[in-house]
Design a protein around this motif. Sequence first.
Motif, mmCIF file in Angstrom:
data_model
loop_
_atom_site.group_PDB
_atom_site.id
_atom_site.type_symbol
_atom_site.label_atom_id
_atom_site.label_comp_id
_atom_site.label_asym_id
_atom_site.label_seq_id
_atom_site.Cartn_x
_atom_site.Cartn_y
_atom_site.Cartn_z
ATOM 1 N N ALA A 85 47.561 9.851 38.034
ATOM 2 C CA ALA A 85 47.115 11.008 37.248
ATOM 3 C C ALA A 85 47.436 12.281 38.010
ATOM 4 C CB ALA A 85 45.621 10.914 36.979
ATOM 5 N N LEU A 86 47.724 13.328 37.240
ATOM 6 C CA LEU A 86 47.960 14.659 37.798
ATOM 7 C C LEU A 86 46.843 15.567 37.320
ATOM 8 C CD1 LEU A 86 49.721 16.936 39.062
ATOM 9 C CD2 LEU A 86 50.956 17.046 36.886
ATOM 10 N N ASP A 87 46.146 16.204 38.256
ATOM 11 C CA ASP A 87 45.092 17.174 37.923
ATOM 12 C C ASP A 87 45.627 18.560 38.264
ATOM 13 O OD1 ASP A 87 42.783 18.678 37.612
ATOM 14 O OD2 ASP A 87 41.863 17.956 39.475
ATOM 15 N N LEU A 88 45.926 19.340 37.223
ATOM 16 C CA LEU A 88 46.482 20.687 37.445
ATOM 17 C C LEU A 88 45.351 21.706 37.546
ATOM 18 C CD1 LEU A 88 49.442 20.795 34.867
ATOM 19 C CD2 LEU A 88 49.671 20.889 37.352
ATOM 20 N N GLY A 89 45.293 22.440 38.645
ATOM 21 C CA GLY A 89 44.227 23.436 38.831
ATOM 22 C C GLY A 89 42.928 22.751 39.209
ATOM 23 N N THR A 90 42.920 22.091 40.350
ATOM 24 C CA THR A 90 41.812 21.181 40.693
ATOM 25 C C THR A 90 40.539 21.897 41.156
ATOM 26 O OG1 THR A 90 41.388 19.073 41.805
ATOM 27 C CG2 THR A 90 42.403 20.780 43.143
ATOM 28 N N PRO B 20 42.343 27.835 33.420
ATOM 29 C CA PRO B 20 41.626 29.068 33.084
ATOM 30 C C PRO B 20 41.812 29.336 31.592
ATOM 31 C CG PRO B 20 43.269 29.433 34.834
ATOM 32 C CD PRO B 20 43.480 28.056 34.310
ATOM 33 N N TYR B 21 40.731 29.721 30.884
ATOM 34 C CA TYR B 21 40.933 29.946 29.438
ATOM 35 C C TYR B 21 40.140 31.118 28.866
ATOM 36 C CZ TYR B 21 36.946 26.648 29.210
ATOM 37 O OH TYR B 21 35.753 25.996 29.396
ATOM 38 N N ALA C 75 40.427 31.529 38.379
ATOM 39 C CA ALA C 75 39.910 30.324 37.724
ATOM 40 C C ALA C 75 39.475 30.615 36.294
ATOM 41 C CB ALA C 75 38.730 29.759 38.511
ATOM 42 N N LEU C 76 39.336 31.907 35.975
ATOM 43 C CA LEU C 76 38.825 32.294 34.658
ATOM 44 C C LEU C 76 39.921 32.827 33.732
ATOM 45 C CD1 LEU C 76 35.702 34.364 35.842
ATOM 46 C CD2 LEU C 76 35.709 31.991 35.049
ATOM 47 N N ASP C 77 40.795 33.654 34.290
ATOM 48 C CA ASP C 77 41.692 34.492 33.485
ATOM 49 C C ASP C 77 42.842 33.684 32.860
ATOM 50 O OD1 ASP C 77 43.230 36.452 32.360
ATOM 51 O OD2 ASP C 77 43.180 37.772 34.111
ATOM 52 N N PRO D 292 46.152 37.123 27.844
ATOM 53 C CA PRO D 292 45.660 37.910 26.700
ATOM 54 C C PRO D 292 44.811 37.112 25.701
ATOM 55 C CG PRO D 292 47.941 38.450 27.161
ATOM 56 C CD PRO D 292 47.575 37.334 28.103
ATOM 57 N N ASP D 293 45.211 35.899 25.333
ATOM 58 C CA ASP D 293 44.387 35.130 24.383
ATOM 59 C C ASP D 293 43.704 33.939 25.059
ATOM 60 O OD1 ASP D 293 46.468 33.402 24.828
ATOM 61 O OD2 ASP D 293 46.917 33.020 22.710
ATOM 62 N N GLY D 294 43.782 33.862 26.357
ATOM 63 C CA GLY D 294 43.123 32.781 27.107
ATOM 64 C C GLY D 294 43.942 31.505 27.197
ATOM 65 N N LEU D 295 45.104 31.467 26.557
ATOM 66 C CA LEU D 295 45.809 30.185 26.438
ATOM 67 C C LEU D 295 47.165 30.151 27.152
ATOM 68 C CD1 LEU D 295 44.829 29.485 22.734
ATOM 69 C CD2 LEU D 295 43.901 28.437 24.807
ATOM 70 N N ALA D 296 47.371 31.072 28.064
ATOM 71 C CA ALA D 296 48.667 31.145 28.754
ATOM 72 C C ALA D 296 48.986 29.843 29.490
ATOM 73 C CB ALA D 296 48.673 32.321 29.728
ATOM 74 N N PHE D 297 48.000 29.298 30.194
ATOM 75 C CA PHE D 297 48.230 28.082 30.990
ATOM 76 C C PHE D 297 48.434 26.870 30.074
ATOM 77 C CE2 PHE D 297 47.639 24.937 34.231
ATOM 78 C CZ PHE D 297 47.786 25.562 35.452
#
Length: 285
Positions: free
Chosen positions: A120-125, A194-195, A216-218, A221-226
């Motif tokens: 498994a890969l955990d991105l942004g752990t 982050p969303y 960890a939060l940002d 603009p719409d929260g969905l970049a990542f």
Amino acid sequence: MTVLEVIQRSTEFLKNKGVDSPRLQTELLLAHLLNMPRMKLYLNFVRKLSETELDNFRELIKRRGQREPLQHIVGSTCFCGLELAVDRQVLIPRPETELLAEQGWTLLNSLNTQNSALSALDLGTGSGCLAIALAVHCPAAQILATDISGEALDLARKNAARHNVLDRIDFLQGDGFAALDSPKLFDLIISNPPYIPTADIQSLQIEVRDHDPRQALDGGPDGLAFHRRIAAEAAPFLKPGGKIMLEFGDGQAPAIRKIFESQKWIVEAVIDDYTQRPRILNAHG
Ligand SMILES: C[S@@+](CC[C@H](N)C(=O)[O-])C[C@H]1O[C@@H](n2cnc3c(N)ncnc32)[C@H](O)[C@@H]1O
């Protein structure tokens, strides 16, 4: 002053400072200071605190009154029954993410392991919460955990060591999939990215806005970049039949579904949190 008097006064103080659940917060801090389970305070209401205990407790309550999160003051939190160290370098793991972890280890444990190791890969752990919970609950799994923050990875490594899973988790620093040092294939890509839309960050609760790391939060603009990046870039990193599981914010379900379907993913399920709000995407290629 007795335990009960301290609880009553401190509750009033925290209430006036705008802290949520002031009585519970007071009791948790006092139980931490006196090194006893919270319920045991109730058997000790008439116990008198020493001057040193009172001085130390005043300091803890003062910090909480300044809206420092309880978890930072006591230095840890509980995630899926595992005690994890937390500080200003990592997001404090949230209860809804426990659902994501459970979905993840249930999937891994359901796979046939005869041909190859589970991965498994955990991105942004962050604190390592997802990676560590997967490793603890799925002893056959090898996990790769990434984060853009080196400080977060340092803490995540310590948390993994504390739960004896450091030998099954590789921690790598980097931006999204660029952290991977060589091409790898996974049964599961899991992430709580982050969303929060950038403009909403200033109106978050003070404990979150001023104490969780901004990165960890940002979520842009719409929260969905990542999430968009994961939809666009994840496919080459999944084994045939491999899955993606992602957390997203309240109200983002329709947009998330659209993002993934437009990149030809099949959305298998959108799962609700404990308050019946859709918060987890489950998709495959
Ligand atoms: C919402 S937090 C989640 C942390 C942890 N997985 C949890 O559930 O509590 C998002 C994490 O992603 C990391 N992050 C942000 N941007 C990143 C990027 N471009 N590449 C890798 N990690 C990133 C942050 O440092 C943070 O630790």
